[in-house]
Structure formats: structure tokens, C-alpha cells
Design an enzyme around this catalytic site. Structure first.
Site, PDB file in Angstrom:
ATOM      1  NE  ARG A 148      78.482   5.277  30.258  1.00 53.89           N
ATOM      2  CZ  ARG A 148      77.547   6.303  30.037  1.00 53.89           C
ATOM      3  NH1 ARG A 148      76.770   6.241  28.898  1.00 53.89           N
ATOM      4  NH2 ARG A 148      77.365   7.013  30.787  1.00 53.89           N
TER       5      ARG A 148
ATOM      6  NE  ARG B  45      77.455  10.751  27.312  1.00 56.24           N
ATOM      7  CZ  ARG B  45      77.480  10.410  28.392  1.00 56.24           C
ATOM      8  NH1 ARG B  45      76.816  11.744  29.214  1.00 56.24           N
ATOM      9  NH2 ARG B  45      78.194   9.761  29.148  1.00 56.24           N
TER      10      ARG B  45
ATOM     11  NE  ARG C  63      82.255   6.302  36.050  1.00 56.21           N
ATOM     12  CZ  ARG C  63      81.560   7.234  35.606  1.00 56.21           C
ATOM     13  NH1 ARG C  63      81.633   8.571  36.063  1.00 56.21           N
ATOM     14  NH2 ARG C  63      80.708   7.122  34.702  1.00 56.21           N
TER      15      ARG C  63
ATOM     16  NE  ARG D  70      72.630  10.345  28.795  1.00 56.31           N
ATOM     17  CZ  ARG D  70      73.226  10.259  29.951  1.00 56.31           C
ATOM     18  NH1 ARG D  70      73.109  10.932  30.973  1.00 56.31           N
ATOM     19  NH2 ARG D  70      74.430   9.296  30.120  1.00 56.31           N
TER      20      ARG D  70
END
Ligand code: AMP
Length: 203
Positions: free
Chosen positions: A144, A133, A88, A127
Site C-alpha cells: 500500500r 484489518r 489516489r 491497528r
């Protein structure tokens, strides 16, 4: 064959990695999954990274590279590895080259799944509702995404220069994306031509 599935969070990397695992016997190495498992198990590492995960900030390069090394060594007979969510940062990408080289391996292909920001937000919202989450909530997700744009997107020129980058339309259906990924992998690993004796006697 060792590949990276590359893209922002919720681009479909995990879904495609699982399909490749089933189809080709590759081992999926998802640093996000490893970190979440550590947190769920309440290990020292899990406690150390919990806040970073919840905020959607990156864990240190040393931690994730150590996790990858451990899994490479635990799966010595794998037909290949799919790196999902790693590397990343440019630093991690350099480390990945080094840890693979140390084991006589190298990276074959980096497959980028391209998805619009609006579609990512819609996917992650769904999601969040389905899986709960914490880092999928829209505010954290924006962080993010910003982290991806600042720290991870610079890997694209890094891999372009190495001639390893391929792109796939990640907005297409899961099936269509799978098909595109398969074509890239098949082209990257052409069937080996048999030698004279092998042609004569089989094998
Ligand atoms: P993911 O499931 O790949 O979206 O990862 C979830 C979270 O785990 C990220 O938001 C980071 O906090 C952490 N994480 C996963 N992979 C890495 C990585 N390669 N480097 C740093 N942090 C990571």
C-alpha cells in the site's frame, strides 16, 4: 468548504476527518470505508473489489469516482466535504475537479499530513493488532505504501500548481494536528465582511 485530507495510509486522515465532521458539520467521504462496507454487505461491488482490498491494490478510478458522485448527491445540504483516501491517482484528481464543477462546487484546500514511513509502519502494526484489518498486515502495508508513492504522491505537484496544498506535521499529537488543520481552514475561509446594510440592521 471542500477539502482533501491527503497522505499515506495510516497518516491519520480518518481520525482528523471524524474530528472535522464533529466540529464543523462536514461530511466525510472515505472511499476505503465505502468499499469495506460494500464488501461486508456482500454486494456485487463488494465481491468485485474484495481481492484488491486484501492485496492493498487500487480499485479502478471509475468505481471510486462513481461512489463519490453518489455520496455528493446524497448529501446535498452538507456544509462541506472531506475527501479521505480519494483521489489516489492523477486521473481521480481530474475527475474530482469535474464532478465538483458539474455540481457548482470546487475544491478549496488539500491538507497533507506528513508522517515518516517508520511511524506509519508502527501505527499500522498496532491497528492490525487492534482491528485485524487484513490489509494492515505489515507485508500488505508495504504494498500500500509503494502504491501510494508511485500513484498517489504525484498528486502533490498537481495540487501545488493549483496553489491548494498545505502541509501539516502528522507526527504531532492528534490534538496538535487538529489545531494545525483548523488554522489552515480558518485562513482559507476568512469571515465574510458584512455589507453596509447588514452592519446597520444586523444579519
Ligand atoms: P483506505 O482505507 O483509504 O486505506 O483504503 C483501503 C483500500 O481501499 C485501498 O488499499 C484500496 O484497495 C481501496 N481504495 C480506497 N480508496 C481508493 C481510491 N481512491 N482509489 C482506488 N482504490 C481505493
Amino acid at each position: 468548504m471542500n477539502i482533501i485530507l491527503f497522505g499515506p495510509p495510516a497518516a491519520g486522515k480518518g481520525t482528523q476527518a471524524k474530528r472535522l465532521t464533529a466540529q464543523r458539520g462536514f461530511v466525510q467521504l472515505s472511499t476505503g470505508d465505502m468499499l469495506r462496507a460494500a464488501r461486508a454487505a456482500g454486494t456485487e461491488l463488494g465481491k468485485k473489489v474484495a481481492d484488491l482490498l486484501d492485496r492493498g491494490d487500487l480499485v479502478s478510478d471509475e468505481i471510486v469516482t462513481a461512489l463519490i458522485e453518489e455520496q455528493l448527491d446524497n448529501n446535498k445540504d452538507a456544509a462541506g466535504f472531506i475527501f479521505d483516501g480519494y483521489p489516489r491517482t492523477v486521473e481521480q484528481a481530474k475527475s474530482l475537479d469535474a464532478v465538483l464543477a458539474k455540481r457548482g462546487k470546487s475544491l478549496d484546500r488539500v491538507i497533507r499530513l506528513r508522517v515518516d514511513d517508520d511511524a506509519l509502519l508502527a501505527r499500522v502494526t498496532q491497528r492490525f493488532e487492534e482491528q485485524g484489518r487484513k490489509d494492515d498486515n505489515p507485508e500488505t502495508f508495504k504494498n500500500r505504501l509503494a502504491t501510494y508513492n508511485q500513484q498517489t504522491a504525484p498528486l502533490l505537484p498537481f495540487y501545488t500548481e493549483q496553489g491548494k496544498l498545505s502541509e501539516v506535521d502528522g507526527m504531532a499529537s492528534v490534538e496538535a494536528v487538529s489545531g494545525s488543520v483548523a488554522r489552515i481552514l480558518d485562513a482559507a475561509a476568512p469571515v465574510k465582511k458584512k455589507g453596509f446594510f447588514a452592519r446597520l440592521f444586523g444579519g
